[in-house]
Design an enzyme around this catalytic site. Structure first.
Site, short mmCIF file in Angstrom:
data_model
loop_
_atom_site.label_atom_id
_atom_site.label_comp_id
_atom_site.label_asym_id
_atom_site.label_seq_id
_atom_site.Cartn_x
_atom_site.Cartn_y
_atom_site.Cartn_z
N ASP A 15 103.28 7.07 0.18
CA ASP A 15 103.87 7.89 -0.93
C ASP A 15 103.01 7.53 -2.25
OD1 ASP A 15 105.03 9.57 -2.87
OD2 ASP A 15 107.01 9.31 -2.08
N THR A 53 90.82 21.45 -8.34
CA THR A 53 90.92 22.80 -7.54
C THR A 53 90.55 23.87 -8.69
OG1 THR A 53 92.41 24.61 -7.06
CG2 THR A 53 93.16 22.87 -8.37
N TYR A 92 101.11 24.80 -9.91
CA TYR A 92 100.19 24.09 -9.44
C TYR A 92 98.78 23.72 -10.23
CZ TYR A 92 96.61 23.38 -5.89
OH TYR A 92 95.74 22.81 -5.15
N LYS A 118 97.57 20.14 -11.55
CA LYS A 118 96.46 19.56 -11.09
C LYS A 118 95.44 19.50 -12.34
CE LYS A 118 94.72 19.03 -7.50
NZ LYS A 118 94.72 18.13 -6.61
N TRP A 143 89.00 27.59 -2.23
CA TRP A 143 89.14 28.34 -0.91
C TRP A 143 88.67 27.61 0.25
CZ3 TRP A 143 86.97 34.11 -1.53
CH2 TRP A 143 87.69 34.90 -2.57
N1 LIG Z 1 93.41 24.12 0.42
C1 LIG Z 1 92.80 24.59 -0.57
O1 LIG Z 1 92.28 26.04 -0.60
C2 LIG Z 1 92.29 23.97 -1.91
C3 LIG Z 1 91.60 24.46 -2.70
C4 LIG Z 1 91.19 23.74 -3.88
C5 LIG Z 1 91.52 22.50 -4.02
N2 LIG Z 1 92.34 21.82 -2.90
C6 LIG Z 1 92.50 20.44 -3.16
O2 LIG Z 1 92.19 19.83 -1.98
C7 LIG Z 1 93.01 18.47 -1.97
C8 LIG Z 1 93.30 18.35 -0.29
O3 LIG Z 1 94.05 19.36 -0.07
P1 LIG Z 1 94.35 20.00 1.25
O4 LIG Z 1 93.74 21.36 1.47
O5 LIG Z 1 93.84 19.07 2.36
O6 LIG Z 1 95.88 19.87 1.37
P2 LIG Z 1 96.65 19.34 2.55
O7 LIG Z 1 96.29 19.76 3.79
O8 LIG Z 1 98.14 19.96 2.11
O9 LIG Z 1 96.74 17.98 2.31
C9 LIG Z 1 97.37 17.38 1.29
C10 LIG Z 1 98.16 15.90 1.94
O10 LIG Z 1 98.80 15.29 1.00
C11 LIG Z 1 99.99 14.83 1.39
N3 LIG Z 1 100.67 14.54 0.39
C12 LIG Z 1 101.67 15.21 -0.38
N4 LIG Z 1 102.37 14.53 -1.10
C13 LIG Z 1 102.00 13.44 -0.90
C14 LIG Z 1 102.51 12.10 -1.46
N5 LIG Z 1 103.62 11.96 -2.43
N6 LIG Z 1 102.08 11.05 -1.20
C15 LIG Z 1 101.04 11.14 -0.30
N7 LIG Z 1 100.83 12.21 0.37
C16 LIG Z 1 100.99 13.37 0.05
C17 LIG Z 1 100.22 15.90 2.33
O11 LIG Z 1 101.53 15.60 3.18
P3 LIG Z 1 102.31 16.75 3.71
O12 LIG Z 1 101.60 17.69 4.49
O13 LIG Z 1 103.45 15.89 4.67
O14 LIG Z 1 103.09 17.32 2.62
C18 LIG Z 1 98.99 16.40 3.00
O15 LIG Z 1 98.71 15.67 4.10
C19 LIG Z 1 94.20 18.72 -3.03
O16 LIG Z 1 93.87 17.77 -4.04
C20 LIG Z 1 94.15 19.92 -3.19
O17 LIG Z 1 94.86 20.25 -4.45
C21 LIG Z 1 92.73 22.65 -1.78
#
Ligand SMILES: NC(=O)c1ccc[n+]([C@@H]2O[C@H](COP(=O)([O-])OP(=O)(O)OC[C@H]3O[C@@H](n4cnc5c(N)ncnc54)[C@H](OP(=O)(O)O)[C@@H]3O)[C@@H](O)[C@H]2O)c1
Length: 281
Positions: free
Chosen positions: A40, A103, A127, A131, A152
Protein backbone atom coordinates in the site's frame (compact mmCIF):
# COMPACT_ATOMS: atom_id res chain seq x y z
CA UNK A 1 23.77 6.11 -20.48
CA UNK A 2 23.37 4.22 -17.21
CA UNK A 3 23.10 0.44 -16.73
CA UNK A 4 19.87 -0.63 -15.05
CA UNK A 5 19.59 -3.95 -13.22
CA UNK A 6 16.65 -3.81 -10.80
CA UNK A 7 13.62 -1.52 -10.76
CA UNK A 8 10.73 -1.35 -8.30
CA UNK A 9 7.30 -0.79 -9.86
CA UNK A 10 4.62 0.51 -7.48
CA UNK A 11 1.20 -0.34 -8.87
CA UNK A 12 3.00 -2.99 -10.91
CA UNK A 13 -0.10 -5.08 -11.65
CA UNK A 14 -2.10 -2.15 -13.09
CA UNK A 15 -2.44 -1.38 -16.79
CA UNK A 16 0.80 0.56 -17.21
CA UNK A 17 2.73 -1.17 -14.43
CA UNK A 18 2.21 -4.66 -15.89
CA UNK A 19 3.38 -3.57 -19.35
CA UNK A 20 6.39 -1.88 -17.79
CA UNK A 21 7.27 -5.11 -15.95
CA UNK A 22 7.05 -7.00 -19.25
CA UNK A 23 9.17 -4.45 -21.11
CA UNK A 24 11.85 -4.49 -18.39
CA UNK A 25 12.11 -8.29 -18.58
CA UNK A 26 12.57 -8.01 -22.35
CA UNK A 27 15.50 -5.67 -21.66
CA UNK A 28 16.97 -8.13 -19.09
CA UNK A 29 16.21 -5.71 -16.23
CA UNK A 30 14.57 -7.21 -13.14
CA UNK A 31 11.20 -5.66 -12.23
CA UNK A 32 10.17 -5.89 -8.58
CA UNK A 33 6.39 -5.62 -8.64
CA UNK A 34 4.43 -4.08 -5.76
CA UNK A 35 0.67 -3.58 -5.68
CA UNK A 36 -2.42 -3.82 -3.51
CA UNK A 37 -3.30 -5.73 -1.42
CA UNK A 38 0.14 -6.67 -0.06
CA UNK A 39 1.69 -3.29 -0.86
CA UNK A 40 0.00 0.00 0.00
CA UNK A 41 1.58 3.24 -1.18
CA UNK A 42 0.09 5.03 1.83
CA UNK A 43 2.05 2.78 4.26
CA UNK A 44 5.54 4.19 4.89
CA UNK A 45 6.97 0.81 5.94
CA UNK A 46 5.79 -0.77 2.65
CA UNK A 47 7.41 2.02 0.64
CA UNK A 48 10.65 1.75 2.63
CA UNK A 49 10.89 -1.96 1.72
CA UNK A 50 10.39 -1.20 -1.96
CA UNK A 51 13.33 1.20 -1.97
CA UNK A 52 15.94 -1.39 -0.98
CA UNK A 53 18.52 -2.34 -3.57
CA UNK A 54 16.89 -0.83 -6.67
CA UNK A 55 18.20 1.57 -9.34
CA UNK A 56 14.87 3.43 -9.66
CA UNK A 57 11.39 3.27 -8.23
CA UNK A 58 8.58 3.82 -10.75
CA UNK A 59 5.28 4.98 -9.30
CA UNK A 60 2.40 3.68 -11.42
CA UNK A 61 0.22 3.28 -8.32
CA UNK A 62 -2.69 5.69 -8.23
CA UNK A 63 -6.34 6.12 -7.36
CA UNK A 64 -7.50 6.13 -11.01
CA UNK A 65 -11.30 6.09 -10.65
CA UNK A 66 -11.91 9.56 -12.11
CA UNK A 67 -15.64 9.68 -11.31
CA UNK A 68 -15.26 7.86 -7.97
CA UNK A 69 -12.76 10.49 -6.81
CA UNK A 70 -15.49 13.15 -6.80
CA UNK A 71 -17.13 11.45 -3.80
CA UNK A 72 -14.08 9.58 -2.43
CA UNK A 73 -11.98 12.75 -2.25
CA UNK A 74 -10.06 11.88 0.91
CA UNK A 75 -8.78 8.59 -0.53
CA UNK A 76 -7.89 10.20 -3.89
CA UNK A 77 -5.77 12.86 -2.18
CA UNK A 78 -4.27 10.33 0.24
CA UNK A 79 -3.05 8.03 -2.56
CA UNK A 80 -2.36 10.50 -5.38
CA UNK A 81 -0.93 13.39 -3.37
CA UNK A 82 0.08 12.77 0.27
CA UNK A 83 1.51 9.29 -0.30
CA UNK A 84 3.46 10.50 -3.35
CA UNK A 85 5.08 13.28 -1.31
CA UNK A 86 5.98 10.87 1.49
CA UNK A 87 7.33 8.33 -1.00
CA UNK A 88 9.42 11.14 -2.54
CA UNK A 89 10.91 11.99 0.85
CA UNK A 90 11.72 8.34 1.63
CA UNK A 91 13.27 7.87 -1.81
CA UNK A 92 15.34 11.05 -1.39
CA UNK A 93 16.67 9.74 1.95
CA UNK A 94 17.43 6.35 0.40
CA UNK A 95 19.10 7.98 -2.62
CA UNK A 96 16.73 6.25 -5.07
CA UNK A 97 15.49 8.28 -8.08
CA UNK A 98 11.72 8.32 -8.63
CA UNK A 99 9.93 7.99 -11.97
CA UNK A 100 6.38 9.21 -11.35
CA UNK A 101 3.43 8.96 -13.73
CA UNK A 102 0.92 11.76 -14.04
CA UNK A 103 -1.85 12.82 -16.38
CA UNK A 104 -3.37 15.31 -18.84
CA UNK A 105 -6.16 15.74 -16.24
CA UNK A 106 -3.94 18.30 -14.48
CA UNK A 107 -5.07 20.71 -17.26
CA UNK A 108 -8.50 22.24 -17.77
CA UNK A 109 -8.46 21.47 -21.51
CA UNK A 110 -9.73 24.93 -22.38
CA UNK A 111 -6.82 25.95 -24.62
CA UNK A 112 -6.72 25.17 -28.33
CA UNK A 113 -2.98 24.42 -28.45
CA UNK A 114 -1.09 21.29 -27.39
CA UNK A 115 0.04 21.61 -23.76
CA UNK A 116 3.75 21.97 -23.05
CA UNK A 117 5.50 21.25 -19.77
CA UNK A 118 5.66 25.04 -19.18
CA UNK A 119 1.87 25.42 -19.17
CA UNK A 120 0.25 25.98 -15.79
CA UNK A 121 -2.08 23.19 -14.62
CA UNK A 122 -5.64 24.04 -13.66
CA UNK A 123 -7.43 20.77 -12.88
CA UNK A 124 -11.22 20.59 -13.23
CA UNK A 125 -11.77 17.34 -11.30
CA UNK A 126 -10.77 15.94 -7.91
CA UNK A 127 -8.69 13.24 -9.63
CA UNK A 128 -6.83 15.89 -11.67
CA UNK A 129 -6.31 18.11 -8.62
CA UNK A 130 -5.00 15.19 -6.54
CA UNK A 131 -2.55 14.19 -9.30
CA UNK A 132 -1.33 17.80 -9.65
CA UNK A 133 -0.84 18.01 -5.89
CA UNK A 134 1.12 14.74 -6.06
CA UNK A 135 3.46 16.18 -8.70
CA UNK A 136 4.12 19.22 -6.50
CA UNK A 137 4.64 17.11 -3.36
CA UNK A 138 7.18 14.93 -5.18
CA UNK A 139 9.04 17.99 -6.47
CA UNK A 140 9.11 19.56 -2.99
CA UNK A 141 10.48 16.32 -1.51
CA UNK A 142 13.74 17.41 -3.12
CA UNK A 143 15.07 14.05 -4.36
CA UNK A 144 16.10 13.02 -7.84
CA UNK A 145 12.93 12.52 -9.88
CA UNK A 146 11.30 12.49 -13.28
CA UNK A 147 7.58 13.06 -13.81
CA UNK A 148 6.02 11.78 -17.04
CA UNK A 149 2.48 12.90 -17.85
CA UNK A 150 0.64 10.47 -20.13
CA UNK A 151 -2.89 10.53 -21.56
CA UNK A 152 -5.61 8.34 -23.11
CA UNK A 153 -3.58 5.23 -22.29
CA UNK A 154 -4.68 1.70 -23.17
CA UNK A 155 -3.06 -1.65 -22.51
CA UNK A 156 -3.82 -5.31 -21.93
CA UNK A 157 -4.44 -5.39 -18.17
CA UNK A 158 -7.81 -4.21 -16.90
CA UNK A 159 -10.26 -2.22 -18.94
CA UNK A 160 -9.87 0.95 -21.03
CA UNK A 161 -11.80 3.09 -23.53
CA UNK A 162 -10.54 1.08 -26.54
CA UNK A 163 -11.78 -2.23 -25.08
CA UNK A 164 -15.07 -0.58 -24.11
CA UNK A 165 -15.70 0.77 -27.62
CA UNK A 166 -14.78 -2.60 -29.18
CA UNK A 167 -17.16 -4.39 -26.81
CA UNK A 168 -20.03 -1.96 -27.44
CA UNK A 169 -19.41 -2.10 -31.20
CA UNK A 170 -19.64 -5.90 -31.16
CA UNK A 171 -22.82 -6.00 -29.07
CA UNK A 172 -24.71 -2.95 -30.40
CA UNK A 173 -25.39 -1.87 -33.96
CA UNK A 174 -24.78 1.79 -33.19
CA UNK A 175 -22.32 3.84 -31.17
CA UNK A 176 -22.45 7.41 -29.90
CA UNK A 177 -19.00 8.87 -29.23
CA UNK A 178 -17.92 12.38 -28.21
CA UNK A 179 -16.37 14.46 -30.95
CA UNK A 180 -15.21 17.38 -28.79
CA UNK A 181 -12.51 15.56 -26.77
CA UNK A 182 -9.19 15.64 -28.64
CA UNK A 183 -6.05 13.78 -27.66
CA UNK A 184 -3.68 10.97 -28.59
CA UNK A 185 -4.59 7.36 -27.80
CA UNK A 186 -1.36 5.99 -26.32
CA UNK A 187 -0.38 2.35 -25.82
CA UNK A 188 1.09 1.50 -22.42
CA UNK A 189 3.63 -0.72 -24.26
CA UNK A 190 4.95 2.42 -25.95
CA UNK A 191 4.95 4.37 -22.67
CA UNK A 192 6.88 1.54 -21.00
CA UNK A 193 9.61 1.61 -23.65
CA UNK A 194 9.94 5.39 -23.30
CA UNK A 195 10.13 5.17 -19.49
CA UNK A 196 12.99 2.65 -19.69
CA UNK A 197 14.89 4.89 -22.10
CA UNK A 198 14.35 7.92 -19.85
CA UNK A 199 15.66 6.00 -16.84
CA UNK A 200 18.67 4.77 -18.81
CA UNK A 201 19.41 8.38 -19.71
CA UNK A 202 18.85 9.48 -16.11
CA UNK A 203 16.21 12.00 -17.19
CA UNK A 204 15.11 14.54 -14.58
CA UNK A 205 12.20 16.97 -14.48
CA UNK A 206 8.84 16.99 -16.22
CA UNK A 207 7.91 15.42 -19.58
CA UNK A 208 4.77 15.02 -21.67
CA UNK A 209 4.52 11.70 -23.51
CA UNK A 210 1.78 10.63 -25.95
CA UNK A 211 1.58 8.85 -29.27
CA UNK A 212 2.23 10.97 -32.33
CA UNK A 213 -0.79 12.74 -33.85
CA UNK A 214 -4.13 13.95 -32.51
CA UNK A 215 -7.67 12.68 -32.96
CA UNK A 216 -11.14 13.14 -31.49
CA UNK A 217 -12.66 10.22 -29.62
CA UNK A 218 -15.32 10.05 -32.36
CA UNK A 219 -12.79 9.75 -35.21
CA UNK A 220 -10.78 7.27 -33.16
CA UNK A 221 -13.93 5.13 -32.78
CA UNK A 222 -14.50 5.29 -36.56
CA UNK A 223 -10.89 4.17 -37.08
CA UNK A 224 -11.43 1.25 -34.65
CA UNK A 225 -14.62 0.12 -36.40
CA UNK A 226 -12.88 0.21 -39.79
CA UNK A 227 -9.87 -1.74 -38.46
CA UNK A 228 -12.16 -4.35 -36.89
CA UNK A 229 -14.20 -4.60 -40.12
CA UNK A 230 -17.48 -4.16 -38.20
CA UNK A 231 -20.76 -2.98 -39.69
CA UNK A 232 -21.52 -0.38 -37.03
CA UNK A 233 -22.67 3.23 -37.32
CA UNK A 234 -20.78 5.74 -35.19
CA UNK A 235 -22.65 8.90 -34.33
CA UNK A 236 -20.84 12.02 -33.04
CA UNK A 237 -22.08 13.77 -29.89
CA UNK A 238 -20.95 16.37 -27.36
CA UNK A 239 -19.36 15.75 -23.96
CA UNK A 240 -22.14 17.89 -22.45
CA UNK A 241 -24.67 15.20 -23.51
CA UNK A 242 -23.12 12.71 -21.05
CA UNK A 243 -23.67 13.53 -17.40
CA UNK A 244 -20.61 12.33 -15.46
CA UNK A 245 -19.62 13.13 -11.87
CA UNK A 246 -16.17 14.39 -13.00
CA UNK A 247 -15.50 16.94 -15.74
CA UNK A 248 -13.11 15.87 -18.52
CA UNK A 249 -10.64 18.16 -20.31
CA UNK A 250 -11.74 18.65 -23.93
CA UNK A 251 -8.27 19.47 -25.21
CA UNK A 252 -5.89 16.74 -24.01
CA UNK A 253 -3.25 17.36 -26.67
CA UNK A 254 0.36 17.20 -25.51
CA UNK A 255 3.34 18.88 -27.09
CA UNK A 256 5.96 16.12 -26.88
CA UNK A 257 8.97 17.97 -28.31
CA UNK A 258 10.87 17.91 -25.02
CA UNK A 259 10.69 14.13 -24.59
CA UNK A 260 11.23 13.51 -28.32
CA UNK A 261 14.63 15.20 -28.11
CA UNK A 262 15.72 12.60 -25.54
CA UNK A 263 14.34 9.51 -27.27
CA UNK A 264 16.41 7.65 -29.88
CA UNK A 265 13.42 6.78 -32.10
CA UNK A 266 10.56 9.02 -33.26
CA UNK A 267 7.35 8.48 -31.29
CA UNK A 268 5.02 6.00 -33.01
CA UNK A 269 1.79 7.36 -34.51
CA UNK A 270 -1.42 6.56 -32.64
CA UNK A 271 -2.77 4.75 -35.74
CA UNK A 272 0.24 2.38 -35.96
CA UNK A 273 0.29 1.59 -32.23
CA UNK A 274 -3.47 1.06 -32.12
CA UNK A 275 -3.44 -1.22 -35.17
CA UNK A 276 -0.73 -3.32 -33.50
CA UNK A 277 -2.79 -3.49 -30.27
CA UNK A 278 -5.95 -4.57 -32.11
CA UNK A 279 -4.00 -7.38 -33.82
CA UNK A 280 -3.03 -8.68 -30.36
CA UNK A 281 -6.53 -8.50 -28.82
N1 LIG B 1 -5.49 5.10 -17.79
C1 LIG B 1 -5.35 6.32 -18.32
O1 LIG B 1 -6.00 6.70 -19.32
C2 LIG B 1 -4.35 7.27 -17.74
C3 LIG B 1 -4.21 8.50 -18.36
C4 LIG B 1 -3.29 9.39 -17.85
C5 LIG B 1 -2.51 9.05 -16.76
N2 LIG B 1 -2.67 7.87 -16.15
C6 LIG B 1 -1.81 7.57 -15.00
O2 LIG B 1 -1.04 6.43 -15.29
C7 LIG B 1 -0.66 5.78 -14.07
C8 LIG B 1 -0.95 4.30 -14.18
O3 LIG B 1 -2.35 4.11 -14.24
P1 LIG B 1 -3.03 2.86 -14.97
O4 LIG B 1 -3.70 3.37 -16.17
O5 LIG B 1 -2.06 1.73 -15.06
O6 LIG B 1 -4.16 2.58 -13.88
P2 LIG B 1 -4.52 1.26 -13.07
O7 LIG B 1 -4.63 0.11 -14.00
O8 LIG B 1 -5.70 1.63 -12.23
O9 LIG B 1 -3.24 1.04 -12.16
C9 LIG B 1 -3.06 1.66 -10.92
C10 LIG B 1 -2.58 0.58 -9.96
O10 LIG B 1 -2.34 1.20 -8.69
C11 LIG B 1 -2.91 0.36 -7.71
N3 LIG B 1 -3.17 1.12 -6.49
C12 LIG B 1 -4.22 1.93 -6.18
N4 LIG B 1 -4.10 2.42 -4.95
C13 LIG B 1 -2.94 1.91 -4.44
C14 LIG B 1 -2.27 2.02 -3.20
N5 LIG B 1 -2.76 2.75 -2.19
N6 LIG B 1 -1.11 1.35 -3.04
C15 LIG B 1 -0.61 0.59 -4.03
N7 LIG B 1 -1.18 0.43 -5.22
C16 LIG B 1 -2.34 1.09 -5.42
C17 LIG B 1 -4.17 -0.17 -8.33
O11 LIG B 1 -4.64 -1.29 -7.63
P3 LIG B 1 -6.24 -1.61 -7.66
O12 LIG B 1 -6.57 -1.88 -9.11
O13 LIG B 1 -6.35 -2.81 -6.77
O14 LIG B 1 -6.91 -0.38 -7.14
C18 LIG B 1 -3.63 -0.52 -9.74
O15 LIG B 1 -3.02 -1.78 -9.76
C19 LIG B 1 -1.42 6.50 -12.96
O16 LIG B 1 -0.56 7.43 -12.35
C20 LIG B 1 -2.51 7.25 -13.69
O17 LIG B 1 -2.89 8.42 -12.98
C21 LIG B 1 -3.57 6.95 -16.62
Amino acid sequence: MSGLTRIAILGGRGMLGSDLAKALRTCAIEPVVYDLPEFDLTRAEHVARALVDVDWVVNCAAYTNVDGAETDQARAYQVNAEAVGQMGQSAAQAGVPVMHISTDFVFDGQGDQPYTEADTPNPISVYGASKWQGEQALTHAGGSHCIVRVQWTYGHAGTNFIKKICERARTQGQLKVVEDQIGSPTATEEVARALIELMRKQAQGLYHYASHGYVSRFHMAEFLIRQLGLDVTVEPCKTSEFICPAARPLNSRFDCKKVSKLLDQPITSWQEALTHYLEQL
